[in-house]
Scaffold this active site. Structure first.
Site, PDB file in Angstrom:
ATOM      1  N   HIS A 160      34.011  47.513  33.635  1.00  0.00           N
ATOM      2  CA  HIS A 160      34.479  48.189  34.838  1.00  0.00           C
ATOM      3  C   HIS A 160      35.221  47.209  35.753  1.00  0.00           C
ATOM      4  O   HIS A 160      34.870  46.031  35.816  1.00  0.00           O
ATOM      5  CB  HIS A 160      33.310  48.824  35.586  1.00  0.00           C
ATOM      6  CG  HIS A 160      32.606  49.873  34.782  1.00  0.00           C
ATOM      7  ND1 HIS A 160      31.478  49.600  34.038  1.00  0.00           N
ATOM      8  CD2 HIS A 160      32.889  51.191  34.585  1.00  0.00           C
ATOM      9  CE1 HIS A 160      31.086  50.708  33.424  1.00  0.00           C
ATOM     10  NE2 HIS A 160      31.923  51.676  33.732  1.00  0.00           N
ATOM     11  N   GLY A 196      31.360  57.923  31.936  1.00  0.00           N
ATOM     12  CA  GLY A 196      30.643  58.158  30.692  1.00  0.00           C
ATOM     13  C   GLY A 196      31.303  59.138  29.749  1.00  0.00           C
ATOM     14  O   GLY A 196      30.835  59.329  28.623  1.00  0.00           O
ATOM     15  N   SER A 213      34.863  56.685  33.568  1.00  0.00           N
ATOM     16  CA  SER A 213      34.445  55.942  34.764  1.00  0.00           C
ATOM     17  C   SER A 213      35.524  55.014  35.294  1.00  0.00           C
ATOM     18  O   SER A 213      35.560  54.716  36.492  1.00  0.00           O
ATOM     19  CB  SER A 213      33.183  55.127  34.456  1.00  0.00           C
ATOM     20  OG  SER A 213      33.438  54.183  33.431  1.00  0.00           O
ATOM     21  N   ASP A 273      31.411  43.255  34.669  1.00  0.00           N
ATOM     22  CA  ASP A 273      30.503  43.517  33.553  1.00  0.00           C
ATOM     23  C   ASP A 273      31.219  43.581  32.218  1.00  0.00           C
ATOM     24  O   ASP A 273      30.649  43.994  31.215  1.00  0.00           O
ATOM     25  CB  ASP A 273      29.720  44.811  33.787  1.00  0.00           C
ATOM     26  CG  ASP A 273      30.621  46.037  33.855  1.00  0.00           C
ATOM     27  OD1 ASP A 273      31.866  45.856  33.851  1.00  0.00           O
ATOM     28  OD2 ASP A 273      30.099  47.166  33.910  1.00  0.00           O
ATOM     29  N   ASN A 328      34.443  55.077  25.688  1.00  0.00           N
ATOM     30  CA  ASN A 328      33.070  55.493  25.398  1.00  0.00           C
ATOM     31  C   ASN A 328      32.906  55.970  23.964  1.00  0.00           C
ATOM     32  O   ASN A 328      31.809  55.895  23.410  1.00  0.00           O
ATOM     33  CB  ASN A 328      32.627  56.579  26.381  1.00  0.00           C
ATOM     34  CG  ASN A 328      32.475  56.038  27.783  1.00  0.00           C
ATOM     35  OD1 ASN A 328      31.807  55.032  27.998  1.00  0.00           O
ATOM     36  ND2 ASN A 328      33.126  56.667  28.747  1.00  0.00           N
TER      37      ASN A 328
END
Length: 652
Positions: free
Chosen positions: A624, A499, A470, A621, A529
């Site tokens: 990202h 993801g 991502s 967050d 991930n």
């Protein structure tokens, strides 16, 4: 009322009536707000009118409303205890009790009042809030016991919008709040009832899978958080779906994304940092950090509202213990917004959370009720963390399962098509397709994105290929301006899919992502991930990244490869995942071929502040990047890309 707001209010009201309440013909409806103002704010009148219209259209025999008033609340709080206001609360509680006894449906329209307590003492605020909680406690057991159908819904108001969307132009704040609430409640889709039915089924599957696992502990690990909770024997994971004693199903919270249970009251050990400001009795508390020993809060700090927090914890014996732990999947509407809404129903559905105070007794199971907490308080605390569930001696023999900061891992029994899978799905170096639907991306969508990449590859486009997850995909989102400025002129193609793990990228490379492409340079970023969602060890993650690099080297023998170290995650310099990212990057830097085909660079420093933290303006967050984050990244990445493209792969 603006026509756009009127249409949104009616859509929201219909979801509240048809989904939240599941209103039956002939029922009366009582609209109230027994949590802060002790009545619905007058500025929420447009939504009240829409609810009346929707309820009567659904066959309600009548609708009545208990109104609240901010000025009256402030006057009472300033002089608390206030005899007149106390008498009004008693009358309101009696109206609620009569409505429950008569089988009326109760709808709680909950606004947010961020400036309600300005200038008032913490003692006054806490005193009035405790009195209101005691009044509501007279009704709560009947509601939770299925005496009638009820639901709670956010009620957009101008005052709330002014604070929650203060970064918007003044005229855009209230429309933005309405859009956010309507989207979060799935009132913006063509058939909200069908959408909610499918969503509830998904929540119930997650609930059943967690109950089948019978975990004995939950550990939350993230920036400023490392908290271990024990779960009572016989505990139950639950959704927010309830039923009346007659079997009528309803949803007490809109929106709802969580699956939750109650920990043992004496079990909490460790510390946590609350990720968002929370509202308690109209007072804002921000920057909360708590330390637990033997289940109790032994240290509590806050950057704002510290005295209110202290008084909250002193409300009763259970206020300083935890009564709930809830798991929330990745990609909910509230999470995607990356915004603190200052509203419990929205903020708790953005991420995993725990709650100070009262437990929902029905989660305890037979014989475990005495082990869970009781209190007049119930305050949800969102936590930016990964959840790790361990099994019990009685549970099936399974390794601990990591539930990523935003992704609720499912323990499905269904087997993948093994022809597509080479080895263990969790082996970072074994190609594997995406096999699990996430709320933010289904398997079908993932395959569609891969198909788009294959079509691009077959056209032979691009001398510059970006491969990743991502964060790479985000060059087309928050990084679009920098992408257009720096990389589009170089013929760049973006093959990032949100993801993805190393095994997903390996599968994509084996299934058409490279057909027809002849890039001169491949830019790679992958692995977060594996570390985050799958909780893979650094060594396993490095093995997967090396496999990706080896595959790219084999299919593009004339290209150079720029491998980037995993970007730092977590806003705090002490975030647990930072250590694992650093361990991976140290090993990756050893792969640099010193001027050869493989070039390795770690650009993590450009995202850090002087104290090692990451600003929310760079990484909202903790994972990202914002447009500012991509700007910083482009400043160091673009010159390296141009330099590597300036020399042919054979010049090394």
């Amino acid at each position: 009322m603006d026509s756009e707001f009127a249409a949104q209010a009616l859509r929201l009201a219909e979801v509240a009536v048809r989904v939240g309440l599941n209103l039956q013909a002939g029922q009366r409806v009582l609209i109230a707000e027994p949590f802060v103002l002790q009545g619905v704010a007058c500025c929420a009148a447009p939504l009240v009118a829409a609810v009346e219209r929707a309820a009567l259209a659904a066959g309600a025999s009548g609708v009545e409303t208990i109104w609240g008033d901010e000025a009256e609340w402030r006057r009472a709080a300033a002089g608390w205890p206030d005899r007149d206001f106390g008498a009004r609360l008693e009358v309101n509680t009696e109206r609620l009790e009569r409505a429950v006894t008569d089988g009326a449906a109760l709808l709680f329209l909950m606004g947010s009042h961020p400036r309600l307590t300005e200038g008032l003492s913490a003692k006054a605020v806490a005193g009035l809030r405790a009195h209101g909680a005691a009044q509501y406690a007279r009704v709560a057991p009947a509601l939770l016991g299925g005496a009638t159908n009820w639901s709670a819904l956010p009620a957009p108001t101008p005052e709330w919008a002014e604070v929650a969307f203060s970064d918007f132009a003044a005229e855009a704040r209230l429309p933005a709040l309405w859009r956010a609430v309507v989207e979060s409640c799935r009132a913006d889709v063509a058939d909200p009832v069908a959408a909610w039915s499918a969503h509830v089924e998904k929540l119930e599957r997650r609930r059943d899978e967690l109950n089948e696992r019978r975990a004995g502990t939950v550990r939350l690990v993230g920036p400023g958080t490392d908290l271990r909770l024990e779960l009572p024997v016989g505990h139950r994971w639950c959704t927010a779906g309830l039923a009346t004693k007659e079997g009528r199903r309803f949803l007490p919270n809109l929106p709802t994304e969580e699956v939750f249970t109650a920990p043992e009251a004496a079990s909490a050990e460790g510390y946590l940092r609350v990720a968002r400001a929370v509202s308690y009795g109209g007072a804002l508390i921000d920057g909360i950090e708590l330390e637990f020993r033997g289940g109790r809060v032994v240290r509590a700090t806050a950057t704002r509202g510290a005295e209110v927090l202290t008084r909250l914890l002193d409300t009763d014996r259970g206020a300083c213990r935890l009564g709930e732990v809830a798991l929330v999947p990745e990609g909910t509407a509230m999470a995607r917004s990356r915004r603190c809404f200052l509203h419990p129903l929205l903020d708790e559905n953005a991420m995993h959370h725990v709650a100070l105070g009262d437990a929902y007794a029905f989660t305890a199971g037979t014989g475990a009720a005495a082990a869970v907490n009781q209190s007049l308080v119930h305050l949800d605390l969102p936590v930016e963390a990964e959840a790790v569930l361990d099994g019990t001696s009685a549970s099936p023999a399974r390794r601990p399962v990591s539930i990523g900061r935003r992704v609720l891992a499912l323990f499905r029994g269904a087997k993948p098509a093994m022809a597509e899978v080479k080895g263990d799905l969790h082996d970072a170096a074994a190609p594997a397709p995406r096999l699990e639907d996430y709320d933010w991306m289904s398997v079908a969508t993932w395959r569609a994105r891969h198909a788009e990449h294959v079509a691009i590859a077959r056209r032979g486009c691009g001398e510059l290929l970006f491969v990743g997850d991502s964060i790479t995909e985000g060059w087309a989102g928050n990084g679009a301006a920098e992408w257009t400025r720096h990389f589009v002129p170089l013929g760049a193609v973006n093959f990032g899919i949100g993801g993805d793990t190393t095994q997903n990228v390996l599968w994509r490379l084996d299934h058409g992502d490279v057909e027809g492409l002849r890039p001169r340079l491949v830019v790679v970023l992958i692995g977060i991930n594996n570390l985050g969602r799958e909780n893979a060890a650094p060594a396993a993650t490095v093995r997967g990244i090396r496999a990706v690099v080896a595959k790219l080297g084999a299919v593009f023998p004339d290209a150079r490869i720029l491998l980037q170290g995993i970007l730092p995650s977590g806003l705090s310099a002490f975030a647990e995942i930072r250590q694992r990212v650093a361990a991976v990057n140290r090993q990756l830097l050893e792969l640099d071929s010193r001027g050869g085909r493989l070039v390795v660079r770690d650009y993590g420093e450009v995202f850090l502040e002087r104290d090692g933290s990451i600003s929310a303006e760079v990484m909202p967050d903790g994972l990202h990047l914002s447009p500012e984050g991509y700007r910083r990244w482009a400043e160091v990445l673009a010159p390296m890309v141009r330099a590597l493209l300036g020399a042919s792969a054979g010049e090394s």
